[in-house]
Design an enzyme around this catalytic site. Structure first.
Site, PDB file in Angstrom:
ATOM      1  N   ARG A   1       2.438   8.336  -3.084  1.00 18.96           N
ATOM      2  CA  ARG A   1       3.388   8.553  -2.149  1.00 18.96           C
ATOM      3  C   ARG A   1       4.652   9.139  -2.901  1.00 18.96           C
ATOM      4  O   ARG A   1       4.891  10.591  -1.351  1.00 18.96           O
ATOM      5  CB  ARG A   1       3.889   7.365  -2.165  1.00 18.96           C
ATOM      6  CG  ARG A   1       2.555   6.087  -1.881  1.00 18.96           C
ATOM      7  CD  ARG A   1       3.483   4.541  -1.745  1.00 18.96           C
ATOM      8  NE  ARG A   1       4.139   4.440  -3.304  1.00 18.96           N
ATOM      9  CZ  ARG A   1       4.978   3.635  -2.863  1.00 18.96           C
ATOM     10  NH1 ARG A   1       5.067   2.741  -1.438  1.00 18.96           N
ATOM     11  NH2 ARG A   1       5.885   3.341  -4.282  1.00 18.96           N
ATOM     12  N   ASN A  61       1.326   2.000   0.513  1.00 23.06           N
ATOM     13  CA  ASN A  61      -0.250   1.683  -0.038  1.00 23.06           C
ATOM     14  C   ASN A  61      -0.509   0.924   0.392  1.00 23.06           C
ATOM     15  O   ASN A  61       0.097  -0.392   0.993  1.00 23.06           O
ATOM     16  CB  ASN A  61       0.594   0.847  -1.934  1.00 23.06           C
ATOM     17  CG  ASN A  61       1.233   2.267  -2.850  1.00 23.06           C
ATOM     18  OD1 ASN A  61       0.620   2.849  -2.974  1.00 23.06           O
ATOM     19  ND2 ASN A  61       2.305   1.648  -3.570  1.00 23.06           N
TER      20      ASN A  61
END
Length: 93
Positions: free
Chosen positions: A20, A38
């Protein structure tokens, strides 16, 4: 220049490996707006808004993995019906 808005779902080794944050770094470099999060199933969802050239470069980087620890198994991009308003790129979950 027209912008593209995509929902991107990525699977593989994409959680617990800095995916990320490295995705955010790439997005910031390419002036992509959106977010990355996520998912409970182990995948990662990216919402991305940018012009075609930036989106193409972003897709290539994400598919190969934005850092050396990532291994992308699948990359699925779906166009969004409308263009969301984002003020940058955020890690949201």
């Amino acid at each position: 220049m027209a912008e593209e808005a995509l929902k991107i779902r990525v699977t593989g080794r994409v959680q617990g490996v800095g995916f990320r944050w490295s995705t955010k770094a790439v997005a910031d470099q390419l002036h992509i707006r959106g977010d990355v999060a996520n998912q409970a199933d182990g995948s990662v969802i990216i919402h991305a808004v940018a012009d075609h050239a930036a989106m193409t470069a972003f897709a290539q980087t994400i598919k190969q993995g934005p850092n050396k620890f990532v291994q992308v198994s699948t990359y699925e991009a779906t166009p969004l019906a409308s263009t969301p308003k984002y003020d940058g790129f955020a890690v949201v979950g």
